[in-house]
Every structure is written in structure tokens, then in C-alpha cells.
Design an enzyme around this catalytic site. Structure first.
Site, PDB file in Angstrom:
ATOM      1  N   ARG A 226      11.130   0.866  -0.139  1.00  0.00           N
ATOM      2  CA  ARG A 226      10.033   1.530  -0.858  1.00  0.00           C
ATOM      3  C   ARG A 226       9.825   2.906  -0.226  1.00  0.00           C
ATOM      4  O   ARG A 226       9.327   3.024   0.881  1.00  0.00           O
ATOM      5  CB  ARG A 226       8.783   0.654  -0.787  1.00  0.00           C
ATOM      6  CG  ARG A 226       8.988  -0.680  -1.513  1.00  0.00           C
ATOM      7  CD  ARG A 226       8.014  -1.737  -1.112  1.00  0.00           C
ATOM      8  NE  ARG A 226       8.143  -2.087   0.302  1.00  0.00           N
ATOM      9  CZ  ARG A 226       7.311  -2.904   0.933  1.00  0.00           C
ATOM     10  NH1 ARG A 226       6.297  -3.454   0.284  1.00  0.00           N
ATOM     11  NH2 ARG A 226       7.474  -3.174   2.215  1.00  0.00           N
ATOM     12  N   ARG A 234       2.877   6.193   3.388  1.00  0.00           N
ATOM     13  CA  ARG A 234       2.965   4.787   2.999  1.00  0.00           C
ATOM     14  C   ARG A 234       4.029   4.608   1.924  1.00  0.00           C
ATOM     15  O   ARG A 234       4.067   5.360   0.949  1.00  0.00           O
ATOM     16  CB  ARG A 234       1.617   4.293   2.463  1.00  0.00           C
ATOM     17  CG  ARG A 234       0.469   4.418   3.447  1.00  0.00           C
ATOM     18  CD  ARG A 234      -0.865   4.161   2.769  1.00  0.00           C
ATOM     19  NE  ARG A 234      -1.130   5.136   1.706  1.00  0.00           N
ATOM     20  CZ  ARG A 234      -2.137   5.045   0.847  1.00  0.00           C
ATOM     21  NH1 ARG A 234      -2.973   4.022   0.917  1.00  0.00           N
ATOM     22  NH2 ARG A 234      -2.315   5.970  -0.075  1.00  0.00           N
ATOM     23  N   ASP A 274       8.115  -6.718   6.023  1.00  0.00           N
ATOM     24  CA  ASP A 274       8.132  -5.263   5.924  1.00  0.00           C
ATOM     25  C   ASP A 274       8.888  -4.745   7.132  1.00  0.00           C
ATOM     26  O   ASP A 274       8.514  -5.031   8.284  1.00  0.00           O
ATOM     27  CB  ASP A 274       6.710  -4.696   5.915  1.00  0.00           C
ATOM     28  CG  ASP A 274       5.988  -4.967   4.606  1.00  0.00           C
ATOM     29  OD1 ASP A 274       6.645  -5.403   3.639  1.00  0.00           O
ATOM     30  OD2 ASP A 274       4.764  -4.763   4.555  1.00  0.00           O
ATOM     31  N   GLU A 282       5.196  -6.011   9.354  1.00  0.00           N
ATOM     32  CA  GLU A 282       4.308  -7.042   8.818  1.00  0.00           C
ATOM     33  C   GLU A 282       5.146  -8.211   8.333  1.00  0.00           C
ATOM     34  O   GLU A 282       6.317  -8.051   7.984  1.00  0.00           O
ATOM     35  CB  GLU A 282       3.459  -6.507   7.649  1.00  0.00           C
ATOM     36  CG  GLU A 282       2.476  -5.425   8.031  1.00  0.00           C
ATOM     37  CD  GLU A 282       1.634  -4.959   6.848  1.00  0.00           C
ATOM     38  OE1 GLU A 282       1.552  -5.690   5.832  1.00  0.00           O
ATOM     39  OE2 GLU A 282       1.058  -3.860   6.930  1.00  0.00           O
ATOM     40  N   ASN A 284       4.584 -10.882   5.396  1.00  0.00           N
ATOM     41  CA  ASN A 284       3.729 -11.200   4.252  1.00  0.00           C
ATOM     42  C   ASN A 284       3.949 -12.644   3.824  1.00  0.00           C
ATOM     43  O   ASN A 284       5.069 -13.036   3.482  1.00  0.00           O
ATOM     44  CB  ASN A 284       4.041 -10.258   3.095  1.00  0.00           C
ATOM     45  CG  ASN A 284       3.739  -8.813   3.447  1.00  0.00           C
ATOM     46  OD1 ASN A 284       2.628  -8.351   3.291  1.00  0.00           O
ATOM     47  ND2 ASN A 284       4.755  -8.101   3.935  1.00  0.00           N
TER      48      ASN A 284
END
Length: 316
Positions: A226, A234, A274, A282, A284
Site C-alpha cells: 500500500r 501512511r 503490516d 502491526e 491485524n
């Protein structure tokens, strides 16, 4: 097979990129009956788990076309279902906590609940990565302003994030010369009352915040990088990032191997890492996304792999 799903209002999702929707499509293709519920529909009656459920049909159609339809509604003992998916988005607040307790009762009555309710309570998506210190960047979790300022002073360029949000919400890039450090810390911690996470800024974010999907601890062979939009730090799609599929790297496979035994032991059947550069930032566990994007780019059926695994779990 009867599949229950606890999710946010289905009318508000974007079906072309919603992973819960991909799961519903696959379950329906396999002939499952779909039982839809929102968190507030769950309840306990004399210690048994129930929900006000609605039968659901889904269709993989264009953006502006009707993609779901409701059938009859009824009170359902969750023990009548084979699998229940918990796909409610964070924040992980008290209401979410209560949902996991109710669903844990359903689990005790023989239902396969995905992911395991106890493990959802144990595995905070920000904090859980710290259980694997060899896999994460330099990280501090604290409510103390002096410690947070010292972390920024040591590392010069950092990321601050709350522990209970998603989609890139309330994430700050904080540099040592930022005149707003004090007010950022005061606001995020509410003057020292709440813990936040500080991590070293990883410049590899410019090449993408990668989402690595794991089923029973095994990674899918492709990841979604991403890429942040211009002027952003971000990569989250919700924050305007662009998703570009890539083959998984050897380093990413190594990271998955480090956490695989823990994921399997905790019943965390479907997880999204992530990864920025060489590090997990992270883990998730509540409602990982990116199934639809990876399926579309590489001709995959990730939900099919998931249900193959879940059906094996039911038979075990």
C-alpha cells in the site's frame, strides 16, 4: 453448513474491496446458509449464546448494483451454526469485549468461532507485535511524556499511533525538532492517562506498507504493497494509499515463520501482518482486509483457501 457473520452494517461496505464480502461469496458458492448479525444482535440467555439473525444472500455485481439481499429474521441459538466469523472493525472498546465473551460461550457450545474470542482479547493489533521483538522496529509503548520525548530525541524521526484505532487514524509522524511534540503527546495520551505506541520511522514506507495475509500461520504467496499518496506517511488504503500486488519476499516468509506457532496455538486462523521494510509493525486479527485486491490482481481465491482450512477444523 451454516455460517454466521458478525460485522458492521453490510449496506455501508464497499463490496469490490471488502474481505468479509469475499468470504460471504465463497461460503455461498459452497452452499452454506448465511446468517447475518451485527454486534448488538448478540445476547446470552441463561448462559447460552443467541443472536437475532437475518438470512443473507450476496451477489458479486457492479459498484452501483444491489449486492446483498435479506431473507427472514429469527432468534437463533448460535450452537445451531457451524462457523461464526467475527468481522467487526475496531475500535476494540467495551462493546467489542462483551461480544467476544458472548461468542466464547458459543465456542464452548461447539461452534468454530473465527478468530478465537479469547485470542482477540489477548492480541491487541498494535501491542501483539511486541511479543516478537526480533521482528519489529525499535518500539516504545508508554503513557509517560518524558519517555516518549526521550524516544523521539534518541531516534529523531518517529511514528506515534494509538493502540485502539484502524485505517491509519490518528497516526502522527513526529521529528525531534517538531514544535508540536508536547501537544501531540498530551492529546494522544490525554495528559498521561492512556498508553500509545512510538516506533522508529521506516523510510521504506515509500515502497509500501505491505499487507501479508496468513491462514493458519501460512502466508499467501502475494502481498499488497500500500503505497502512500504524495505528501502522506501512511500507506493505508483508507488514508488514500494505492495497493500494488507483489510476490512475497524471503524476509516476509521468515517473519511469518517466527509468529506461525503462536498464531496456530491461539486459534488466529486469519491474520494480516503490516510489514514495512524488514519489520512487522502491526498484527491485524480483528478484520484483516486486502483479499479482494489480491484476488483481482493475481487470480487467487484466498477465501477459498480459508474455508478449506476451516472445514478441516470442523472435521477435526
Amino acid at each position: 453448513m451454516k455460517l454466521g457473520i458478525v460485522m458492521d452494517p453490510i449496506e455501508n461496505i464497499k463490496p469490490y474491496k471488502d474481505s468479509s464480502f469475499a468470504m460471504l461469496l465463497e461460503a455461498q458458492r459452497r452452499g452454506y446458509e448465511l446468517y447475518y448479525m451485527q454486534p448488538e444482535d448478540l445476547y446470552l440467555d441463561n448462559g447460552s449464546a443467541y443472536a437475532n439473525t437475518t438470512l443473507l444472500k450476496v451477489w458479486d455485481r457492479g459498484i452501483d448494483e444491489q449486492f446483498f439481499g435479506f431473507g427472514t429474521s429469527q432468534e437463533t441459538a448460535l450452537s445451531e451454526l457451524d462457523i461464526v466469523l467475527i468481522r467487526q472493525d475496531p475500535p476494540f472498546n467495551n462493546d467489542y469485549l462483551y461480544s467476544t465473551h458472548i461468542l466464547e460461550q458459543a465456542e464452548a457450545e461447539g461452534v468454530l468461532v473465527v478468530n478465537k474470542p479469547q485470542s482477540l482479547r489477548d492480541a491487541n493489533e498494535k501491542l501483539f507485535a511486541s511479543w516478537f521483538p526480533n521482528c519489529i522496529p525499535q518500539t516504545l509503548v508508554s503513557a509517560n511524556a518524558d519517555k516518549l520525548r526521550a524516544f523521539v530525541a534518541e531516534h529523531q524521526d518517529t511514528i506515534f499511533k494509538p493502540l485502539d484505532a484502524m485505517g491509519g487514524a490518528s497516526i502522527f509522524r513526529v521529528k525531534a525538532d517538531d514544535p508540536n511534540i508536547s501537544v501531540i503527546i498530551e492529546t494522544m495520551t490525554e495528559h498521561g492517562k492512556h498508553h500509545i505506541m512510538a516506533q522508529v520511522y521506516l523510510p521504506e514506507i515509500k515502497q509500501g506498507d505491505k499487507r501479508v495475509l496468513l491462514i493458519n500461520g501460512e502466508p499467501i504467496d502475494y502481498t499488497l504493497a500500500r503505497i502512500p499518496k504524495e505528501g502522506e506517511t501512511r500507506g493505508n488504503i483508507a488514508a488514500g494509499g494505492t495497493g500494488i500486488g507483489m510476490e512475497i519476499t524471503e524476509r516476509e516468509r521468515w517473519l511469518c515463520e517466527q509468529i506461525k506457532p503462536t498464531l496456530q496455538a491461539k486459534g488466529l486462523h486469519f491474520v494480516g501482518l503490516d510489514v514495512i521494510g524488514d519489520y512487522i509493525t502491526e498484527i491485524n486479527v480483528t478484520s484483516p482486509t486486502c483479499i479482494r485486491e489480491l484476488d483481482a490482481q493475481f487470480g487467487l481465491n484466498i477465501a477459498g483457501v480459508l474455508f478449506d482450512h476451516l472445514e478441516q477444523q470442523r472435521q477435526a
